[in-house]
Scaffold this motif. Structure first.
Motif, PDB file in Angstrom:
ATOM      1  N   ASP A  63       0.825  -1.213   0.000  1.00  0.00           N
ATOM      2  CA  ASP A  63       0.000   0.000   0.000  1.00  0.00           C
ATOM      3  C   ASP A  63       0.856   1.259   0.000  1.00  0.00           C
ATOM      4  O   ASP A  63       0.561   2.221  -0.721  1.00  0.00           O
ATOM      5  N   ALA A  64       1.922   1.264   0.790  1.00  0.00           N
ATOM      6  CA  ALA A  64       2.812   2.434   0.827  1.00  0.00           C
ATOM      7  C   ALA A  64       3.481   2.643  -0.532  1.00  0.00           C
ATOM      8  O   ALA A  64       3.541   3.769  -1.038  1.00  0.00           O
ATOM      9  N   GLU A  65       3.952   1.563  -1.123  1.00  0.00           N
ATOM     10  CA  GLU A  65       4.600   1.645  -2.442  1.00  0.00           C
ATOM     11  C   GLU A  65       3.602   2.085  -3.513  1.00  0.00           C
ATOM     12  O   GLU A  65       3.918   2.906  -4.378  1.00  0.00           O
ATOM     13  N   LEU A  66       2.384   1.563  -3.434  1.00  0.00           N
ATOM     14  CA  LEU A  66       1.347   1.907  -4.404  1.00  0.00           C
ATOM     15  C   LEU A  66       0.974   3.386  -4.306  1.00  0.00           C
ATOM     16  O   LEU A  66       0.853   4.068  -5.328  1.00  0.00           O
ATOM     17  N   GLN A  67       0.798   3.891  -3.095  1.00  0.00           N
ATOM     18  CA  GLN A  67       0.442   5.302  -2.923  1.00  0.00           C
ATOM     19  C   GLN A  67       1.530   6.214  -3.478  1.00  0.00           C
ATOM     20  O   GLN A  67       1.245   7.218  -4.127  1.00  0.00           O
ATOM     21  N   THR A  68       2.778   5.877  -3.227  1.00  0.00           N
ATOM     22  CA  THR A  68       3.892   6.660  -3.758  1.00  0.00           C
ATOM     23  C   THR A  68       3.876   6.629  -5.283  1.00  0.00           C
ATOM     24  O   THR A  68       4.029   7.662  -5.936  1.00  0.00           O
ATOM     25  N   TYR A  69       3.677   5.456  -5.841  1.00  0.00           N
ATOM     26  CA  TYR A  69       3.653   5.291  -7.296  1.00  0.00           C
ATOM     27  C   TYR A  69       2.519   6.110  -7.921  1.00  0.00           C
ATOM     28  O   TYR A  69       2.722   6.817  -8.904  1.00  0.00           O
ATOM     29  N   LEU A  70       1.321   6.013  -7.351  1.00  0.00           N
ATOM     30  CA  LEU A  70       0.173   6.733  -7.891  1.00  0.00           C
ATOM     31  C   LEU A  70       0.363   8.245  -7.762  1.00  0.00           C
ATOM     32  O   LEU A  70       0.053   9.000  -8.684  1.00  0.00           O
ATOM     33  N   ARG A  71       0.872   8.686  -6.617  1.00  0.00           N
ATOM     34  CA  ARG A  71       1.079  10.115  -6.383  1.00  0.00           C
ATOM     35  C   ARG A  71       2.078  10.684  -7.377  1.00  0.00           C
ATOM     36  O   ARG A  71       1.881  11.762  -7.920  1.00  0.00           O
ATOM     37  N   ARG A  72       3.148   9.932  -7.642  1.00  0.00           N
ATOM     38  CA  ARG A  72       4.181  10.415  -8.559  1.00  0.00           C
ATOM     39  C   ARG A  72       3.674  10.518  -9.995  1.00  0.00           C
ATOM     40  O   ARG A  72       4.256  11.215 -10.810  1.00  0.00           O
ATOM     41  N   ARG A  73       2.616   9.829 -10.319  1.00  0.00           N
ATOM     42  CA  ARG A  73       2.069   9.885 -11.669  1.00  0.00           C
ATOM     43  C   ARG A  73       0.807  10.723 -11.767  1.00  0.00           C
ATOM     44  O   ARG A  73       0.277  10.919 -12.847  1.00  0.00           O
ATOM     45  N   GLY A  74       0.288  11.171 -10.626  1.00  0.00           N
ATOM     46  CA  GLY A  74      -0.925  11.984 -10.644  1.00  0.00           C
ATOM     47  C   GLY A  74      -2.179  11.162 -10.894  1.00  0.00           C
ATOM     48  O   GLY A  74      -3.166  11.672 -11.406  1.00  0.00           O
ATOM     49  N   TRP A  75      -2.183   9.888 -10.546  1.00  0.00           N
ATOM     50  CA  TRP A  75      -3.320   9.008 -10.761  1.00  0.00           C
ATOM     51  C   TRP A  75      -4.159   8.916  -9.490  1.00  0.00           C
ATOM     52  O   TRP A  75      -3.697   9.200  -8.399  1.00  0.00           O
ATOM     53  N   VAL A  76      -5.405   8.456  -9.643  1.00  0.00           N
ATOM     54  CA  VAL A  76      -6.330   8.293  -8.524  1.00  0.00           C
ATOM     55  C   VAL A  76      -6.774   6.840  -8.481  1.00  0.00           C
ATOM     56  O   VAL A  76      -7.134   6.263  -9.504  1.00  0.00           O
ATOM     57  N   LEU A  77      -6.769   6.259  -7.291  1.00  0.00           N
ATOM     58  CA  LEU A  77      -7.200   4.875  -7.110  1.00  0.00           C
ATOM     59  C   LEU A  77      -8.699   4.841  -6.852  1.00  0.00           C
ATOM     60  O   LEU A  77      -9.206   5.592  -6.018  1.00  0.00           O
ATOM     61  N   CYS A  78      -9.418   3.996  -7.581  1.00  0.00           N
ATOM     62  CA  CYS A  78     -10.865   3.876  -7.407  1.00  0.00           C
ATOM     63  C   CYS A  78     -11.154   3.205  -6.065  1.00  0.00           C
ATOM     64  O   CYS A  78     -10.621   2.134  -5.780  1.00  0.00           O
ATOM     65  N   PRO A  79     -12.026   3.806  -5.242  1.00  0.00           N
ATOM     66  CA  PRO A  79     -12.328   3.198  -3.949  1.00  0.00           C
ATOM     67  C   PRO A  79     -13.195   1.947  -4.054  1.00  0.00           C
ATOM     68  O   PRO A  79     -13.247   1.147  -3.131  1.00  0.00           O
ATOM     69  N   ALA A  80     -13.855   1.731  -5.181  1.00  0.00           N
ATOM     70  CA  ALA A  80     -14.754   0.584  -5.316  1.00  0.00           C
ATOM     71  C   ALA A  80     -14.092  -0.640  -5.922  1.00  0.00           C
ATOM     72  O   ALA A  80     -14.233  -1.747  -5.405  1.00  0.00           O
ATOM     73  N   CYS A  81     -13.354  -0.453  -7.025  1.00  0.00           N
ATOM     74  CA  CYS A  81     -12.810  -1.630  -7.713  1.00  0.00           C
ATOM     75  C   CYS A  81     -11.296  -1.727  -7.660  1.00  0.00           C
ATOM     76  O   CYS A  81     -10.727  -2.732  -8.059  1.00  0.00           O
ATOM     77  N   GLY A  82     -10.617  -0.691  -7.184  1.00  0.00           N
ATOM     78  CA  GLY A  82      -9.172  -0.742  -7.045  1.00  0.00           C
ATOM     79  C   GLY A  82      -8.395  -0.390  -8.298  1.00  0.00           C
ATOM     80  O   GLY A  82      -7.184  -0.491  -8.320  1.00  0.00           O
TER      81      GLY A  82
END
Length: 163
Positions: A63-82
């Protein structure tokens, strides 16, 4: 980067029981012994996702690695399907929707702009640091060779410990 939540079709807030249930359902659908057209690669992805998300310590690290990865790319994680979503400009009075399950994404235009600005800033810093290191290597070697040539011409010996 692998997207385990997307592979299992579970939200990031999924409980261990939800993860287990999703894994079993998808594994049954994709298992080579139970389908006419087996997809071995998908089956392995599902197994790897379950292995990571079912272990509490591995899930926290992921989760920590994923959040860093998404933040660095400006992406948003869907709360329903991931699923991860690259959100373009959000017009006024509109809501950003997930491209996979059509759920509203928890992001406003202001947050999106700030996230993308920060992501671009971090990418620019990485590029500048890489270029600076390469430039330092190139100029350092060049200047060192030139200095050695000047020393040789004037008959000065190199200091002890110098290259």
């Amino acid at each position: 980067m692998k997207f385990h939540y997307r592979d299992l079709w579970v939200p990031q807030t999924a409980t261990p029981d939800q993860i287990k249930s999703a894994y079993r359902k998808l594994a049954r659908e994709c298992h080579p012994d139970h389908t006419a057209n087996p997809d071995a690669a998908r089956f392995l992805l599902i197994g790897e996702a379950y292995q990571t998300l079912s272990d509490e310590a591995a899930r926290r690290a992921y989760d920590a690695e994923l959040q860093t990865y998404l933040r660095r790319r400006g992406w948003v994680l869907c709360p329903a399907c991931g699923a991860h979503n690259e959100v373009p400009r959000i017009p006024e009075s509109k809501i950003a929707m997930c491209g996979r399950c059509r759920t509203a994404l928890p992001v406003t235009e202001k947050e999106r702009r700030e996230t993308q600005t920060a992501a671009l800033r971090e990418q620019a810093i990485d590029v500048v640091a890489e270029l600076g290191a390469d430039l330092l290597d190139l100029t350092g070697d060049y200047l060192h060779r030139r200095l050695q040539g000047v020393r040789a011409r004037i008959g000065v010996s190199t200091r002890k410990g110098a290259r």
